[in-house]
Write a protein that holds these residues in place. Structure first.
Motif, mmCIF file in Angstrom:
data_model
loop_
_atom_site.group_PDB
_atom_site.id
_atom_site.type_symbol
_atom_site.label_atom_id
_atom_site.label_comp_id
_atom_site.label_asym_id
_atom_site.label_seq_id
_atom_site.Cartn_x
_atom_site.Cartn_y
_atom_site.Cartn_z
ATOM 1 N N LEU A 206 0.821 -1.201 0.000
ATOM 2 C CA LEU A 206 0.000 0.000 0.000
ATOM 3 C C LEU A 206 0.862 1.261 0.000
ATOM 4 C CD1 LEU A 206 -2.747 -1.115 2.541
ATOM 5 C CD2 LEU A 206 -3.116 -0.604 0.124
ATOM 6 N N PHE A 207 1.941 1.227 0.765
ATOM 7 C CA PHE A 207 2.860 2.369 0.826
ATOM 8 C C PHE A 207 3.478 2.628 -0.543
ATOM 9 C CE2 PHE A 207 6.901 4.453 1.470
ATOM 10 C CZ PHE A 207 6.644 5.383 2.459
ATOM 11 N N LEU A 208 3.959 1.564 -1.188
ATOM 12 C CA LEU A 208 4.577 1.724 -2.502
ATOM 13 C C LEU A 208 3.562 2.191 -3.538
ATOM 14 C CD1 LEU A 208 6.911 -1.415 -2.596
ATOM 15 C CD2 LEU A 208 7.573 0.976 -2.267
ATOM 16 N N ALA A 209 2.329 1.701 -3.440
ATOM 17 C CA ALA A 209 1.277 2.159 -4.349
ATOM 18 C C ALA A 209 1.018 3.650 -4.161
ATOM 19 C CB ALA A 209 -0.003 1.359 -4.113
ATOM 20 N N THR A 210 1.083 4.120 -2.917
ATOM 21 C CA THR A 210 0.889 5.546 -2.631
ATOM 22 C C THR A 210 2.018 6.373 -3.223
ATOM 23 O OG1 THR A 210 -0.195 4.920 -0.553
ATOM 24 C CG2 THR A 210 0.440 7.218 -0.813
ATOM 25 N N VAL A 211 3.255 5.877 -3.091
ATOM 26 C CA VAL A 211 4.401 6.578 -3.677
ATOM 27 C C VAL A 211 4.251 6.666 -5.190
ATOM 28 C CG1 VAL A 211 6.899 6.505 -4.059
ATOM 29 C CG2 VAL A 211 5.976 5.943 -1.808
ATOM 30 N N VAL A 212 3.847 5.567 -5.816
ATOM 31 C CA VAL A 212 3.663 5.537 -7.270
ATOM 32 C C VAL A 212 2.589 6.536 -7.699
ATOM 33 C CG1 VAL A 212 2.857 4.133 -9.206
ATOM 34 C CG2 VAL A 212 4.487 3.183 -7.572
ATOM 35 N N LEU A 213 1.478 6.576 -6.953
ATOM 36 C CA LEU A 213 0.401 7.510 -7.299
ATOM 37 C C LEU A 213 0.853 8.952 -7.136
ATOM 38 C CD1 LEU A 213 -2.498 8.067 -8.136
ATOM 39 C CD2 LEU A 213 -3.183 7.837 -5.731
ATOM 40 N N LEU A 214 1.635 9.235 -6.099
ATOM 41 C CA LEU A 214 2.137 10.593 -5.895
ATOM 42 C C LEU A 214 3.055 11.000 -7.040
ATOM 43 C CD1 LEU A 214 2.538 13.165 -4.253
ATOM 44 C CD2 LEU A 214 4.279 11.967 -2.911
ATOM 45 N N VAL A 215 3.964 10.110 -7.422
ATOM 46 C CA VAL A 215 4.878 10.415 -8.531
ATOM 47 C C VAL A 215 4.093 10.591 -9.832
ATOM 48 C CG1 VAL A 215 6.769 9.509 -9.939
ATOM 49 C CG2 VAL A 215 6.842 9.260 -7.446
ATOM 50 N N ALA A 216 3.087 9.731 -10.052
ATOM 51 C CA ALA A 216 2.258 9.848 -11.254
ATOM 52 C C ALA A 216 1.483 11.159 -11.258
ATOM 53 C CB ALA A 216 1.295 8.662 -11.339
ATOM 54 N N SER A 217 0.975 11.572 -10.100
ATOM 55 C CA SER A 217 0.242 12.833 -9.997
ATOM 56 C C SER A 217 1.144 14.010 -10.345
ATOM 57 C CB SER A 217 -0.331 13.005 -8.586
ATOM 58 O OG SER A 217 -1.199 11.948 -8.254
ATOM 59 N N LEU A 218 2.373 13.981 -9.823
ATOM 60 C CA LEU A 218 3.329 15.046 -10.139
ATOM 61 C C LEU A 218 3.691 15.035 -11.624
ATOM 62 C CD1 LEU A 218 5.678 14.772 -7.026
ATOM 63 C CD2 LEU A 218 4.197 16.702 -7.590
ATOM 64 N N THR A 303 3.240 25.367 -8.052
ATOM 65 C CA THR A 303 4.565 24.757 -8.179
ATOM 66 C C THR A 303 4.519 23.236 -8.213
ATOM 67 O OG1 THR A 303 4.914 24.695 -5.781
ATOM 68 C CG2 THR A 303 5.599 26.692 -6.942
ATOM 69 N N LEU A 304 3.423 22.646 -7.740
ATOM 70 C CA LEU A 304 3.213 21.198 -7.642
ATOM 71 C C LEU A 304 4.101 20.551 -6.581
ATOM 72 C CD1 LEU A 304 2.771 20.205 -11.402
ATOM 73 C CD2 LEU A 304 0.992 20.438 -9.671
ATOM 74 N N VAL A 305 5.399 20.845 -6.604
ATOM 75 C CA VAL A 305 6.294 20.292 -5.587
ATOM 76 C C VAL A 305 6.049 20.967 -4.240
ATOM 77 C CG1 VAL A 305 8.708 20.015 -4.889
ATOM 78 C CG2 VAL A 305 8.045 19.646 -7.265
#
Length: 357
Positions: A206-218, A303-305
């Motif tokens: 779940l943690f890794l899926a959250t990281v992936v979604l955050l990177v994809a969102s950015l 800025t997104l970041v």
């Protein structure tokens, strides 16, 4: 005379920021695997810490989604909490069905219900639940945005309407007869896709899926910002009337980014629920949506970041203050907003962008 630290950092920002971001991403990718180490190991990470960071990352996705509509399109939403909660409820329905098996969910049995409501049909299937996670927030945003933008509602009136939307949703979900658990919401989850939700490996996934979604969102956000679509969005923010005179219809651009933002919030809510273990109407509280606006303002809108930084700083501080000094947390949060307004109009990230051309 030595240069001020902020000026030095600002001049090095173009090289420093990508390097720092890569370092943070590497840490986030390594962090969950440290939870597999024995508790006695000095580098071991507890599942509690993993859950806390995962929750903050879900909030960071909401901050990025809000920045797309506020930072780029100039639409301050004070109701993004409803999209986050709807995504969480859609996932919660699936988790409740998994926990109850062939029986009714526990809260329905307590209320002496004899059968599932029609809108619960199919929620025992993960694929249908994920479709609801995307479809329900997206459709609500599409319908609301179509009427709002068609009526040319903007500015403070748009903010008030979005706040009223999430408040109405909260009141609706608080009622037991709506079929969403009332004020208790959903909890008592046991399995996700057949795996225990409390297992360390599930937490890591779940943690890794959250990281992936955050990177994809950015990535989606930066791709939009650098495209012609992004330039039109900033024109909507800065001079909507002039844009209309140039032959563009801003309603379609606003509606697209508004709906995309709602979908991202729904996905963040879906990842939030199994990690935290509960979803209730409190997530729709207007206060939560106002806090999201503070994350974006603190980090630096447009800025997104920056919003990711703001979400991490505020929620990290919240985790500390609500334990150490809970009675002062709201004062601290208000102080942050006032300080940013007075001294950091471009947010924390703006300190580093001074050196960019």
């Amino acid at each position: 005379m030595s240069q001020p630290l902020t000026l030095t950092l600002a001049r090095k920002a173009p090289r420093f920021i990508p390097l720092f971001g890569s370092l943070i991403l590497a840490i986030l990718l390594v962090l969950p695997f440290l939870a597999l180490l024995p508790a006695s190991h000095p580098l071991s990470v507890s599942t509690w810490m993993l859950t806390l960071v995962g929750k903050i990352l879900c909030y960071a996705i909401v901050a990025v989604a809000l920045d797309l509509v506020w930072g780029y399109a100039g639409m301050l939403s004070l109701g993004h909490g409803i999209f986050f909660a709807l995504g969480g409820y859609a996932m919660g329905m699936y988790l409740m069905r998994q926990a109850s098996g062939e029986s009714l969910p526990a809260f329905m049995s307590f209320l002496s219900w004899s059968e599932l409501p029609w809108f619960w049909w199919g929620t025992q299937h993960f694929a249908w639940a994920m479709l609801l996670v995307v479809m329900i927030p997206g459709l609500l945003a599409l319908i609301f945005g179509w009427f709002a933008f068609r009526s040319k509602i903007k500015g403070v009136y748009f903010s008030i309407m979005t706040q009223a939307l999430t408040y109405a949703g909260m009141l609706l979900f608080f009622r037991n007869e709506t079929g969403f658990g009332g004020n208790n919401g959903f909890t008592g989850f046991t399995t996700l896709l057949g795996f225990s939700v409390t297992a360390t490996t599930t937490r890591i996934a779940l943690f890794l899926a959250t990281v992936v979604l955050l990177v994809a969102s950015l990535a989606i956000g930066f791709a939009l910002a650098k495209s012609k679509f992004g330039r039109i969005l900033t024109a909507v923010r800065d001079a909507e009337n002039r844009l209309t005179f140039c032959g563009y219809d801003p309603r379609g651009f606003k509606l697209l980014v508004w709906t995309l933002s709602a979908v991202l919030c729904g996905l963040a809510g879906a990842l939030y629920v199994p990690q935290v273990g509960i979803i209730n109407p409190g997530e729709m509280s207007p206060t939560n949506s106002i806090e999201a606006a503070i994350w974006v303002a603190l980090g630096g809108r447009g800025t997104l970041v920056g919003p990711v930084i703001g979400a991490a700083l505020v929620n990290g501080a919240k985790s500390y203050f609500t334990v150490a000094m809970p009675e002062y947390w709201q004062l601290f949060l208000g102080g942050i907003f006032i300080a940013v307004t007075l001294f950091l109009p471009r947010g924390v990230y703006g300190l580093f962008r001074k050196g960019e051309k």
